[in-house]
Motif scaffolding. Structure first.
Motif, mmCIF file in Angstrom:
data_model
loop_
_atom_site.group_PDB
_atom_site.id
_atom_site.type_symbol
_atom_site.label_atom_id
_atom_site.label_comp_id
_atom_site.label_asym_id
_atom_site.label_seq_id
_atom_site.Cartn_x
_atom_site.Cartn_y
_atom_site.Cartn_z
ATOM 1 N N PRO A 1 0.804 -1.228 0.000
ATOM 2 C CA PRO A 1 0.000 0.000 0.000
ATOM 3 C C PRO A 1 0.834 1.275 0.000
ATOM 4 O O PRO A 1 0.450 2.260 -0.645
ATOM 5 N N ALA A 2 1.949 1.278 0.703
ATOM 6 C CA ALA A 2 2.787 2.482 0.728
ATOM 7 C C ALA A 2 3.347 2.776 -0.658
ATOM 8 O O ALA A 2 3.347 3.931 -1.113
ATOM 9 N N ARG A 3 3.803 1.723 -1.345
ATOM 10 C CA ARG A 3 4.350 1.914 -2.693
ATOM 11 C C ARG A 3 3.260 2.387 -3.657
ATOM 12 O O ARG A 3 3.483 3.302 -4.460
ATOM 13 N N SER A 4 2.075 1.768 -3.575
ATOM 14 C CA SER A 4 0.996 2.166 -4.471
ATOM 15 C C SER A 4 0.535 3.590 -4.173
ATOM 16 O O SER A 4 0.283 4.375 -5.091
ATOM 17 N N PHE A 5 0.425 3.926 -2.886
ATOM 18 C CA PHE A 5 0.000 5.274 -2.522
ATOM 19 C C PHE A 5 0.975 6.318 -3.050
ATOM 20 O O PHE A 5 0.572 7.308 -3.678
ATOM 21 N N GLU A 6 2.262 6.098 -2.815
ATOM 22 C CA GLU A 6 3.268 7.062 -3.265
ATOM 23 C C GLU A 6 3.357 7.078 -4.792
ATOM 24 O O GLU A 6 3.581 8.136 -5.397
ATOM 25 N N GLY A 7 3.181 5.899 -5.421
ATOM 26 C CA GLY A 7 3.208 5.840 -6.872
ATOM 27 C C GLY A 7 2.056 6.597 -7.496
ATOM 28 O O GLY A 7 2.223 7.315 -8.494
ATOM 29 N N LEU A 8 0.883 6.455 -6.897
ATOM 30 C CA LEU A 8 -0.274 7.215 -7.372
ATOM 31 C C LEU A 8 -0.057 8.712 -7.177
ATOM 32 O O LEU A 8 -0.351 9.513 -8.066
ATOM 33 N N LYS A 9 0.472 9.060 -6.028
ATOM 34 C CA LYS A 9 0.701 10.479 -5.734
ATOM 35 C C LYS A 9 1.709 11.077 -6.707
ATOM 36 O O LYS A 9 1.547 12.218 -7.168
ATOM 37 N N ALA A 10 2.746 10.307 -7.049
ATOM 38 C CA ALA A 10 3.740 10.790 -8.010
ATOM 39 C C ALA A 10 3.116 11.006 -9.382
ATOM 40 O O ALA A 10 3.609 11.823 -10.175
ATOM 41 N N ARG A 11 2.039 10.277 -9.659
ATOM 42 C CA ARG A 11 1.322 10.416 -10.931
ATOM 43 C C ARG A 11 0.111 11.344 -10.795
ATOM 44 O O ARG A 11 -0.808 11.292 -11.593
ATOM 45 N N LYS A 12 0.120 12.150 -9.732
ATOM 46 C CA LYS A 12 -0.876 13.203 -9.508
ATOM 47 C C LYS A 12 -2.272 12.656 -9.218
ATOM 48 O O LYS A 12 -3.281 13.286 -9.563
ATOM 49 N N VAL A 13 -2.342 11.498 -8.568
ATOM 50 C CA VAL A 13 -3.618 10.935 -8.142
ATOM 51 C C VAL A 13 -3.559 10.734 -6.628
ATOM 52 O O VAL A 13 -2.683 10.024 -6.130
ATOM 53 N N LEU A 14 -4.468 11.358 -5.905
ATOM 54 C CA LEU A 14 -4.456 11.310 -4.449
ATOM 55 C C LEU A 14 -5.584 10.419 -3.948
ATOM 56 O O LEU A 14 -6.760 10.672 -4.219
ATOM 57 N N VAL A 15 -5.217 9.369 -3.218
ATOM 58 C CA VAL A 15 -6.188 8.482 -2.584
ATOM 59 C C VAL A 15 -5.878 8.451 -1.087
ATOM 60 O O VAL A 15 -5.045 9.206 -0.606
ATOM 61 N N LYS A 16 -6.547 7.605 -0.352
ATOM 62 C CA LYS A 16 -6.338 7.507 1.097
ATOM 63 C C LYS A 16 -5.698 6.164 1.436
ATOM 64 O O LYS A 16 -6.229 5.110 1.120
ATOM 65 N N ASN A 17 -4.536 6.233 2.078
ATOM 66 C CA ASN A 17 -3.868 5.029 2.567
ATOM 67 C C ASN A 17 -4.402 4.744 3.963
ATOM 68 O O ASN A 17 -4.049 5.430 4.928
ATOM 69 N N VAL A 18 -5.263 3.746 4.082
ATOM 70 C CA VAL A 18 -5.880 3.412 5.373
ATOM 71 C C VAL A 18 -5.241 2.181 5.998
ATOM 72 O O VAL A 18 -5.746 1.661 6.993
ATOM 73 N N SER A 19 -4.129 1.727 5.453
ATOM 74 C CA SER A 19 -3.549 0.444 5.850
ATOM 75 C C SER A 19 -3.078 0.407 7.300
ATOM 76 O O SER A 19 -2.936 -0.671 7.873
ATOM 77 N N ARG A 20 -2.841 1.594 7.899
ATOM 78 C CA ARG A 20 -2.381 1.631 9.290
ATOM 79 C C ARG A 20 -3.458 2.125 10.259
ATOM 80 O O ARG A 20 -3.187 2.293 11.451
ATOM 81 N N MET A 21 -4.650 2.348 9.762
ATOM 82 C CA MET A 21 -5.726 2.847 10.624
ATOM 83 C C MET A 21 -6.239 1.777 11.578
ATOM 84 O O MET A 21 -6.701 2.089 12.678
ATOM 85 N N HIS A 22 -6.184 0.521 11.150
ATOM 86 C CA HIS A 22 -6.689 -0.587 11.960
ATOM 87 C C HIS A 22 -6.079 -1.869 11.409
ATOM 88 O O HIS A 22 -5.884 -1.985 10.187
ATOM 89 N N PRO A 23 -5.768 -2.858 12.263
ATOM 90 C CA PRO A 23 -5.164 -4.103 11.763
ATOM 91 C C PRO A 23 -5.970 -4.787 10.660
ATOM 92 O O PRO A 23 -5.385 -5.400 9.751
ATOM 93 N N LEU A 24 -7.297 -4.686 10.710
ATOM 94 C CA LEU A 24 -8.110 -5.322 9.675
ATOM 95 C C LEU A 24 -7.934 -4.666 8.310
ATOM 96 O O LEU A 24 -8.253 -5.260 7.284
ATOM 97 N N LEU A 25 -7.413 -3.432 8.297
ATOM 98 C CA LEU A 25 -7.231 -2.695 7.041
ATOM 99 C C LEU A 25 -5.830 -2.861 6.465
ATOM 100 O O LEU A 25 -5.472 -2.156 5.507
ATOM 101 N N ALA A 26 -5.058 -3.754 6.996
ATOM 102 C CA ALA A 26 -3.682 -3.948 6.512
ATOM 103 C C ALA A 26 -3.679 -4.170 4.999
ATOM 104 O O ALA A 26 -4.431 -4.987 4.470
ATOM 105 N N GLY A 27 -2.847 -3.406 4.308
ATOM 106 C CA GLY A 27 -2.720 -3.546 2.863
ATOM 107 C C GLY A 27 -3.759 -2.792 2.058
ATOM 108 O O GLY A 27 -3.783 -2.907 0.829
ATOM 109 N N CYS A 28 -4.600 -2.002 2.706
ATOM 110 C CA CYS A 28 -5.748 -1.415 2.006
ATOM 111 C C CYS A 28 -5.561 0.064 1.663
ATOM 112 O O CYS A 28 -4.993 0.837 2.438
#
Length: 358
Positions: A309-336
């Motif tokens: 998720p960190a790589r995808s989030f940063e990759g999207l951001k580098a391509r000017k697309v902003l989403v929400k990385n929720v992977s650390r908000m809760h253990p059930l959201l790991a990778g999301c």
């Protein structure tokens, strides 16, 4: 000077507040903004002009008055408010959540909600000095009925929040389980329908059956996130009690006029919602074709699990697309990641950028 200010903060600001983090809003300048579940469609140009003329004529020198009552009436008609129920306004749903915590702040009070869920449920409890109890969803983000009922029996919460559909998981929960929770709750049950314009079901037809249930909605997802109008419905006697802690003039005349204008053109916003639901299905199919796990959605967002998720989030951001990385908000959201459904063009750009990060 700095040392004295530090002493002032240490002595006069609550210790728990000093340890908190403010609600974070990502910098979206120059980005395709798909991180906050906003309606990406703007008003058509002719309606923009007409709205501008309406707002220019508003009496800004006067406190909000009868026009606020006009908005309450229009929202009651729009929402089809049941008989015996009333409606109160908030400066967004966030204020309504805060007001509920304030109104229910009796000694030993607890607020309970499933997790992962909307962060403001827990934050409102913390800010009001109330205890918050989170009950984990199942690994597939369904309500854990047994755990919820046990937690209710143990903690006797003043408020139980049930988001319908849930944020950030975007799914609707089992109605039979919800009814068991409603019947077991000793205090208020707040059904949060923030994403109702995109949902296949609503709790509205059951609202009048329960004296202790409140139904909360917002115009933010309707298409007016910048206008900040939330509203809550329930038995008139209960709404009257919560309304006592509402600040006077909490909705501005500009916000009220903009909301009234939008409700007069609700067919435009309904068409926008229909478009976003079609785009939601297109995104779901495309994510499936990429081999990714994306959960069913009844909102204008999609929860998807990616390998990194960190790589995808940063990759999207580098391509000017902003989403929400929720992977650390809760253990059930790991990778999301949580993806807001955008316009057709924005979604095409999102998909191309996401593929390149995988």
């Amino acid at each position: 000077m700095i040392a004295s200010l530090e002493k002032l903060i240490a002595a006069r600001i609550r210790q728990d507040v000093q340890g908190m983090h403010a609600y974070a809003v990502q910098d979206s300048r120059g980005m395709v903004k798909l991180d906050a579940m906003e309606n990406p469609h703007r008003l058509p140009a002719p309606l923009q002009k007409e709205l501008g003329e309406r707002l220019a004529a508003v009496a800004l020198n006067r406190y909000p008055g009868e026009r606020i009552e006009d908005l309450r009436t229009a929202l009651a008609r729009h929402a089809q408010l049941p008989d015996g129920c009333a409606l109160m306004l908030g400066n967004g749903s966030d204020e309504l959540i805060a007001l509920l915590a304030l109104a229910c702040d009796v000694p030993g009070a607890t607020i309970l909600a499933p997790q992962p869920g909307f962060v403001m449920y827990a934050m409102s409890a913390q800010l009001q000095g109330l205890r918050f109890v989170g009950v984990d969803l199942t690994p597939d983000f369904e309500l854990d009925g047994k755990a919820m009922l046990e937690a209710i029996a143990l903690h006797q919460p003043a408020i139980v929040y049930l988001a319908y559909p849930n944020n950030p998981t975007a799914n609707l929960w089992d109605d039979a389980t919800i009814e068991k929770i409603v019947r077991a709750a000793p205090g208020l049950v707040v059904i949060d329908e923030a994403y109702q314009p995109f949902s296949s079901r609503s709790y509205l037809d059951r609202l009048a059956q329960h004296e202790h249930v409140l139904l909360m909605r917002t115009l933010s997802k309707f298409g007016l996130a910048g206008v900040r109008i939330g509203y809550m419905m329930g038995r008139a006697e209960l709404i009257a009690q919560v309304d006592k802690v509402r600040p006077p003039y909490n909705v501005s005349v500009l916000n009220a006029e903009a909301a009234l204008f939008a409700l007069e053109h609700e067919d435009v916003f309904a068409a926008q919602a229909a478009d976003l639901k079609r785009e939601r299905e297109r995104l779901q199919e495309a994510l499936k074709d990429m081999g990714l796990k994306a959960w069913p959605s009844d909102a204008n967002m999609i929860l998807v699990r990616v390998p990194d998720p960190a790589r995808s989030f940063e990759g999207l951001k580098a391509r000017k697309v902003l989403v929400k990385n929720v992977s650390r908000m809760h253990p059930l959201l790991a990778g999301c990641l949580r993806l807001t459904v955008g316009t057709a063009e924005e979604n095409t750009q999102l998909l191309a950028a996401l593929r390149s990060t995988l």
